[in-house]
Design a protein around this motif. Sequence first.
Motif, PDB file in Angstrom:
ATOM      1  N   MET A 122       0.857  -1.185   0.000  1.00 12.97           N
ATOM      2  CA  MET A 122       0.000   0.000   0.000  1.00 12.97           C
ATOM      3  C   MET A 122       0.890   1.230   0.000  1.00 12.97           C
ATOM      4  SD  MET A 122      -2.861   0.892   2.911  1.00 12.97           S
ATOM      5  CE  MET A 122      -4.141   2.110   2.692  1.00 12.97           C
ATOM      6  N   ILE A 123       0.656   2.152  -0.915  1.00 16.71           N
ATOM      7  CA  ILE A 123       1.415   3.396  -1.002  1.00 16.71           C
ATOM      8  C   ILE A 123       0.511   4.536  -0.564  1.00 16.71           C
ATOM      9  CG2 ILE A 123       2.748   4.943  -2.478  1.00 16.71           C
ATOM     10  CD1 ILE A 123       4.009   2.200  -2.270  1.00 16.71           C
ATOM     11  N   VAL A 124       0.936   5.281   0.450  1.00 15.51           N
ATOM     12  CA  VAL A 124       0.177   6.415   0.978  1.00 15.51           C
ATOM     13  C   VAL A 124       0.953   7.695   0.696  1.00 15.51           C
ATOM     14  CG1 VAL A 124      -0.553   7.559   3.107  1.00 15.51           C
ATOM     15  CG2 VAL A 124      -1.073   5.143   2.754  1.00 15.51           C
ATOM     16  N   VAL A 125       0.258   8.727   0.221  1.00 15.56           N
ATOM     17  CA  VAL A 125       0.895  10.002  -0.130  1.00 15.56           C
ATOM     18  C   VAL A 125       0.099  11.149   0.490  1.00 15.56           C
ATOM     19  CG1 VAL A 125       1.501  11.586  -2.016  1.00 15.56           C
ATOM     20  CG2 VAL A 125       1.838   9.116  -2.297  1.00 15.56           C
ATOM     21  N   GLY A 126       0.828  12.102   1.075  1.00 16.43           N
ATOM     22  CA  GLY A 126       0.273  13.389   1.465  1.00 16.43           C
ATOM     23  C   GLY A 126      -0.852  13.330   2.476  1.00 16.43           C
ATOM     24  N   GLY A 127      -1.723  14.347   2.411  1.00 13.78           N
ATOM     25  CA  GLY A 127      -2.845  14.456   3.320  1.00 13.78           C
ATOM     26  C   GLY A 127      -2.661  15.583   4.321  1.00 13.78           C
ATOM     27  N   GLN A 128      -3.539  15.614   5.283  1.00  6.38           N
ATOM     28  CA  GLN A 128      -3.555  16.671   6.290  1.00  6.38           C
ATOM     29  C   GLN A 128      -3.480  16.042   7.672  1.00  6.38           C
ATOM     30  OE1 GLN A 128      -7.045  19.144   6.074  1.00  6.38           O
ATOM     31  NE2 GLN A 128      -6.191  20.765   7.338  1.00  6.38           N
ATOM     32  N   ASP A 129      -2.544  16.533   8.487  1.00  2.53           N
ATOM     33  CA  ASP A 129      -2.432  16.076   9.866  1.00  2.53           C
ATOM     34  C   ASP A 129      -2.480  17.282  10.800  1.00  2.53           C
ATOM     35  OD1 ASP A 129       0.094  17.239   9.721  1.00  2.53           O
ATOM     36  OD2 ASP A 129       1.168  15.332   9.628  1.00  2.53           O
ATOM     37  N   SER A 130      -2.165  17.080  12.061  1.00  2.00           N
ATOM     38  CA  SER A 130      -2.286  18.163  13.038  1.00  2.00           C
ATOM     39  C   SER A 130      -1.316  19.309  12.767  1.00  2.00           C
ATOM     40  CB  SER A 130      -2.055  17.619  14.449  1.00  2.00           C
ATOM     41  OG  SER A 130      -0.777  17.016  14.550  1.00  2.00           O
ATOM     42  N   ALA A 131      -0.272  19.063  11.968  1.00  2.00           N
ATOM     43  CA  ALA A 131       0.703  20.103  11.644  1.00  2.00           C
ATOM     44  C   ALA A 131       0.356  20.857  10.364  1.00  2.00           C
ATOM     45  CB  ALA A 131       2.100  19.497  11.524  1.00  2.00           C
ATOM     46  N   GLY A 132      -0.605  20.341   9.589  1.00  2.00           N
ATOM     47  CA  GLY A 132      -0.960  20.972   8.326  1.00  2.00           C
ATOM     48  C   GLY A 132      -0.927  19.966   7.196  1.00  2.00           C
ATOM     49  N   TYR A 133      -0.645  20.439   5.981  1.00  2.00           N
ATOM     50  CA  TYR A 133      -0.595  19.559   4.821  1.00  2.00           C
ATOM     51  C   TYR A 133       0.781  18.901   4.711  1.00  2.00           C
ATOM     52  CZ  TYR A 133      -5.037  21.508   3.295  1.00  2.00           C
ATOM     53  OH  TYR A 133      -6.345  21.879   3.240  1.00  2.00           O
ATOM     54  N   GLU A 134       0.801  17.673   4.153  1.00  2.00           N
ATOM     55  CA  GLU A 134       2.035  16.905   3.996  1.00  2.00           C
ATOM     56  C   GLU A 134       2.228  16.526   2.531  1.00  2.00           C
ATOM     57  OE1 GLU A 134       4.055  16.557   6.416  1.00  2.00           O
ATOM     58  OE2 GLU A 134       2.826  16.942   8.187  1.00  2.00           O
ATOM     59  N   ASN A 135       3.469  16.211   2.166  1.00  2.00           N
ATOM     60  CA  ASN A 135       3.758  15.678   0.831  1.00  2.00           C
ATOM     61  C   ASN A 135       4.676  14.463   0.918  1.00  2.00           C
ATOM     62  OD1 ASN A 135       6.152  16.912   1.537  1.00  2.00           O
ATOM     63  ND2 ASN A 135       6.390  18.072  -0.370  1.00  2.00           N
ATOM     64  N   ASP A 136       4.667  13.772   2.062  1.00  2.00           N
ATOM     65  CA  ASP A 136       5.505  12.597   2.230  1.00  2.00           C
ATOM     66  C   ASP A 136       4.871  11.387   1.559  1.00  2.00           C
ATOM     67  OD1 ASP A 136       3.431  12.670   4.018  1.00  2.00           O
ATOM     68  OD2 ASP A 136       4.576  12.012   5.756  1.00  2.00           O
ATOM     69  N   ALA A 137       5.654  10.321   1.416  1.00  2.00           N
ATOM     70  CA  ALA A 137       5.177   9.090   0.785  1.00  2.00           C
ATOM     71  C   ALA A 137       5.644   7.897   1.616  1.00  2.00           C
ATOM     72  CB  ALA A 137       5.706   8.981  -0.647  1.00  2.00           C
ATOM     73  N   TRP A 138       4.743   6.942   1.812  1.00  2.00           N
ATOM     74  CA  TRP A 138       5.004   5.779   2.656  1.00  2.00           C
ATOM     75  C   TRP A 138       4.562   4.507   1.952  1.00  2.00           C
ATOM     76  CZ3 TRP A 138       7.070   6.189   7.693  1.00  2.00           C
ATOM     77  CH2 TRP A 138       7.211   7.499   8.168  1.00  2.00           C
ATOM     78  N   ALA A 139       5.215   3.400   2.307  1.00  2.00           N
ATOM     79  CA  ALA A 139       4.858   2.094   1.751  1.00  2.00           C
ATOM     80  C   ALA A 139       4.657   1.096   2.882  1.00  2.00           C
ATOM     81  CB  ALA A 139       5.949   1.593   0.810  1.00  2.00           C
ATOM     82  N   LEU A 140       3.609   0.280   2.755  1.00  2.00           N
ATOM     83  CA  LEU A 140       3.323  -0.773   3.729  1.00  2.00           C
ATOM     84  C   LEU A 140       3.187  -2.105   3.005  1.00  2.00           C
ATOM     85  CD1 LEU A 140       2.583  -1.666   6.642  1.00  2.00           C
ATOM     86  CD2 LEU A 140       0.191  -1.274   6.015  1.00  2.00           C
ATOM     87  N   PRO A 141       4.172  -3.024   3.149  1.00  2.00           N
ATOM     88  CA  PRO A 141       3.998  -4.371   2.595  1.00  2.00           C
ATOM     89  C   PRO A 141       2.789  -5.033   3.243  1.00  2.00           C
ATOM     90  CG  PRO A 141       6.281  -3.988   3.270  1.00  2.00           C
ATOM     91  CD  PRO A 141       5.469  -2.864   3.824  1.00  2.00           C
ATOM     92  N   LEU A 142       1.998  -5.737   2.444  1.00  2.00           N
ATOM     93  CA  LEU A 142       0.734  -6.239   2.951  1.00  2.00           C
ATOM     94  C   LEU A 142       0.787  -7.687   3.409  1.00  2.00           C
ATOM     95  CD1 LEU A 142      -1.808  -4.476   0.593  1.00  2.00           C
ATOM     96  CD2 LEU A 142      -1.053  -3.834   2.878  1.00  2.00           C
ATOM     97  N   GLU A 143       1.978  -8.282   3.472  1.00  2.00           N
ATOM     98  CA  GLU A 143       2.058  -9.564   4.147  1.00  2.00           C
ATOM     99  C   GLU A 143       1.923  -9.335   5.648  1.00  2.00           C
ATOM    100  OE1 GLU A 143       6.425  -8.301   3.897  1.00  2.00           O
ATOM    101  OE2 GLU A 143       4.621  -8.189   2.653  1.00  2.00           O
ATOM    102  N   SER A 144       1.589 -10.383   6.385  1.00  2.00           N
ATOM    103  CA  SER A 144       1.359 -10.244   7.819  1.00  2.00           C
ATOM    104  C   SER A 144       2.603  -9.691   8.495  1.00  2.00           C
ATOM    105  CB  SER A 144       1.001 -11.604   8.430  1.00  2.00           C
ATOM    106  OG  SER A 144       0.777 -11.483   9.811  1.00  2.00           O
ATOM    107  N   GLY A 145       2.390  -8.671   9.351  1.00  2.00           N
ATOM    108  CA  GLY A 145       3.505  -8.107  10.098  1.00  2.00           C
ATOM    109  C   GLY A 145       4.339  -7.125   9.316  1.00  2.00           C
ATOM    110  N   GLY A 146       3.811  -6.592   8.212  1.00  2.00           N
ATOM    111  CA  GLY A 146       4.568  -5.636   7.423  1.00  2.00           C
ATOM    112  C   GLY A 146       4.854  -4.365   8.198  1.00  2.00           C
TER     113      GLY A 146
END
Length: 223
Positions: A122-146
């Motif tokens: 799963m690839i997640v990009v950007g969004g809004q958090d408590s600090a404001g808007y973000e432009n970071d990118a994250w990856a989560l392998p979807l096998e158990s315990g990723g």
Amino acid sequence: GPPPVGRIGPTVIYDPVRDRLLLFGGAGYSELWALTLVSSPAWQPLVTTGEAPRVRAGQSAVYAPIRARMVIFGGIDGSTYLGDTWAISLRTNQWENFGSTGSGPSPRAWHRAVYDSIGDRMIVVGGQDSAGYENDAWALPLESGGEWTALAPEGPSPSPRGRFGMVYDARRTRVLVHGGLTATGFVGDMWALDLAGLPRWEAVATVDSLDPRADHLMVGDPV
């Protein structure tokens, strides 16, 4: 069938094996609905088992075909940004708190996510958090315990934003991002996040352009 009530910020995925749309959440809600597309389309609330995610809106969701699951991340429960990850089996309708080790994306909403079929993640990009808007990118392998991994792409990056359009380009192993809402207003630019080698952002110069916008949707035509 009786449809779900109107709502803001739900997520919808397509389940190709069962030829249906699945709708989860939205402001004030945490239930799961199916719209079957076989013969006469019909709405049906799904009865799930296991601990379910709390009420939320602005979360992301992807369809993970290898294990027949819908995976959701984040959102906002009305006042608090959420950073949890959940998966529901589309075979058994059972929820699982898909906890991952290590640090991950900050709790956020109005980000976007895609399923990377090459890396089964799963690839997640950007969004809004408590600090404001973000432009970071994250990856989560979807096998158990990723474990969540920050991608830290090279090159100039899009401005921090939320509520943008995002789609996965499987032929070129990249993510396309368009538009959204930034701290200074709506934008209409297009960016590509290359996932084939070292992650890298690249501005996409298009022949023409769309008006700046947010809360729109994008889908990919692989042909």
